[in-house]
Design a protein around this motif. Structure first.
Motif, short mmCIF file in Angstrom:
data_model
loop_
_atom_site.label_atom_id
_atom_site.label_comp_id
_atom_site.label_asym_id
_atom_site.label_seq_id
_atom_site.Cartn_x
_atom_site.Cartn_y
_atom_site.Cartn_z
N MET A 1 0.83 -1.18 0.00
CA MET A 1 0.00 0.00 0.00
C MET A 1 0.89 1.26 0.00
N HIS A 84 -7.88 9.21 -6.94
CA HIS A 84 -6.89 8.14 -7.00
C HIS A 84 -6.77 7.65 -8.43
N HIS A 203 -1.53 3.94 1.19
CA HIS A 203 -1.84 2.62 1.72
C HIS A 203 -1.32 2.49 3.15
N GLU A 222 -5.98 4.62 1.25
CA GLU A 222 -6.51 4.20 -0.04
C GLU A 222 -7.03 2.76 0.03
N HIS A 223 -8.06 2.50 -0.74
CA HIS A 223 -8.60 1.14 -0.95
C HIS A 223 -9.15 0.51 0.32
N THR A 291 -12.03 3.51 -3.48
CA THR A 291 -11.78 2.99 -4.84
C THR A 291 -12.62 1.74 -5.12
N LYS A 295 -12.26 -2.42 -7.19
CA LYS A 295 -12.68 -3.61 -6.45
C LYS A 295 -13.82 -4.30 -7.19
N GLU A 349 -17.19 -4.76 2.09
CA GLU A 349 -16.55 -3.47 1.90
C GLU A 349 -17.58 -2.37 1.62
N ASP A 368 -8.72 4.42 -9.05
CA ASP A 368 -7.55 3.59 -9.33
C ASP A 368 -7.44 3.26 -10.82
N ASN A 371 -7.34 0.32 -14.75
CA ASN A 371 -7.39 -1.10 -14.41
C ASN A 371 -8.51 -1.71 -15.25
N GLU A 383 -17.86 5.10 -9.87
CA GLU A 383 -17.54 5.20 -8.44
C GLU A 383 -18.67 5.87 -7.67
#
Length: 474
Positions: A1, A84, A203, A222-223, A291, A295, A349, A368, A371, A383
């Motif tokens: 992280m 992010h 992270h 983050e995350h 983020t 995920k 989450e 993020d 990806n 998001e």
């Protein structure tokens, strides 16, 4: 992280030089993002990169020669931040942000620092189409590094302090730390960041607890970091799952073990322990950047691949091929038990994000990108929808990309809401996002630093990216 430290004084002005020509958007419904109800029948006059006037259409006057835009039936909101991202390209990535109303991005680490700093300068000068860029430059990680091209190796507190000073001298806005940093190195970086007056974010390293990171002054996590894991009533159960023996390079066994770890985290979650962390976040001013987009992309990669995404045409074919479940590193070694556990963990989450919002923890929208199925610009809208799915109201989700970033950067006096004297970075929508958060995608125009960008101009940006991607051989 990763932990990122952002020097607000070093952040450049928004992309595109201010337009001195005045534009009036008349009879529009203004959602100013303060939390107040929408105001219909309003006129907003912009010029010189600022909002010059804001009032009822019947009472607001503007000079002859002002460009008038009829806002009847439309909704005006502040432009978005993606808090992010990882910038890897200028001509095929940056325009996508602008076309989607994302006029600010926080870049939390890339492979070519000099290029990123050049993009930051060029967008600020108006010579490159793109959003305002706040950048961490390189990531600070322990040894062995997760990605040597992405990070700077740090083996001791002294090396960490020197890395902070070096990045500060380069002119980065943030210092970001990654998973493998040792405890001593992490705390050395945190201390040096304070000395050079850079806030740090990112992270939570494996060697650090969530509470320690918050107490150390880490400004954002983050995350979701290790919040669920550190909210366990039985940490030993989780450690036992993580310690299950597997053969080296047996990635299928690794994902199976990870799935069992997810199960253990969910089974031992303690709301009381989580609430204690939430209280710590409120006390220390620790922000969260969940983020959820990345995920969601990793959790539902099979479904996303099966249904396809028309927005994928704005991504190079080589990258689209890598998204395929049997090709991508994060997906090709998954086992059925891991896939099942991953979906349950993602729901947990979502529940966590909703609980933090209700507890008064401050949340920022970040994606993020890039990806799999996390496409620059477009994914910020995904998001926002995911944040609503997690329990935020549409207003709270919108604020996570508008008001909250301005608050995070200490810039609420000049941005983040719609008010006279504030920056003219705006989005004109064809439908009310408070009725349906997905209406943020119904963009009629974007105002960047006072310049009105019509739907035709935004479509031109998208077409240019698509053409450039088509010209790249897979």
């Amino acid at each position: 992280m990763l932990v990122a430290v952002c020097a607000l004084a070093l952040v450049p002005a928004p992309a595109l030089a201010p337009s001195n020509a005045q534009t009036a958007i008349t009879n529009v419904t203004v959602i100013d993002m303060t939390g107040q109800p929408p105001r219909s029948g309003m006129t907003v006059v912009i010029g010189g990169g600022r909002i010059l006037k804001l009032g009822t259409t019947s009472s607001t006057r503007f000079p002859d020669g002002t460009t008038v835009v009829d806002g009847t039936g439309k909704f005006l909101i502040p432009s978005f931040w993606d808090m992010h991202v990882h910038l890897v390209d200028s001509d095929k990535m940056l325009p996508l942000f602008v076309a989607n109303g994302v006029l600010g991005v926080r870049d939390l680490g890339g492979r070519d620092l000099d290029k990123t700093l050049r993009w930051r300068a060029d967008t600020a000068a108006g010579t490159l189409v793109g959003p305002r860029i706040v950048t961490a430059g390189k990531v600070l990680d322990g040894v062995p590094q997760a990605d040597p091209s992405f990070s700077i190796p740090v083996k001791s507190p002294e090396e960490g302090r020197q890395a902070v000073r070096d990045l500060k001298a380069k002119g980065v806005d943030c210092i970001k730390v990654y998973d493998v940093l040792s405890r001593d190195a992490y705390f050395g970086i945190a201390d040096e960041a304070k000395k050079v007056r850079l806030p740090f974010v990112g992270h939570v390293p494996i060697a650090i607890t969530t509470a320690e990171a918050s107490d150390a002054g880490q400004k954002s996590i983050e995350h979701l970091g290790k919040i669920l894991e550190d909210s366990s009533s039985s940490p030993g159960t989780i450690r036992a799952a993580q310690a299950e023996s597997i053969k080296q390079d047996d990635y299928a066994a690794f994902t199976t073990r990870m799935g069992r770890t997810y199960d253990a985290i969910i089974a031992t979650y303690s709301s009381q322990r989580a609430e204690a962390l939430f209280a710590r976040f409120r006390k220390n001013g620790t922000w969260q950047v969940p983020t959820l987009s990345v995920k969601h992309g990793r959790t539902f990669i099979d479904e996303l691949d099966a249904q396809g995404d028309p927005r994928a045409k704005y991504v190079e074919e080589s990258q689209r091929n890598y998204w395929k479940p049997k090709v991508g590193f994060f997906s090709r070694y998954r086992t059925p038990s891991y896939i099942f556990a991953q979906k349950a963990y993602f729901q947990k989450e979502l529940d966590l994000v909703g609980a933090m919002q209700r507890a008064g923890v401050k949340i920022l929208a970040g994606t993020d990108t890039p990806n799999a199925y996390v496409i620059a610009g477009f994914s910020l809208h995904d998001e926002l929808a995911l944040l609503v799915s997690a329990g935020l109201t549409p207003m709270e989700a919108l604020q996570s990309a508008t008001l909250r970033p301005a608050e995070f950067f200490g810039e609420l006096k000049s941005s983040g809401t719609i008010a006279k004297g504030k920056s003219a970075n705006l989005i004109l929508l064809d439908a009310n996002p408070l009725d349906d958060i997905k209406n943020t995608t119904r963009i009629r125009a974007v105002v960047q630093n006072g310049r009105y960008l019509s739907r035709k101009e935004l479509d031109g940006m998208l077409a240019g990216v698509e053409a450039r991607n088509s010209a790249v051989a897979p």
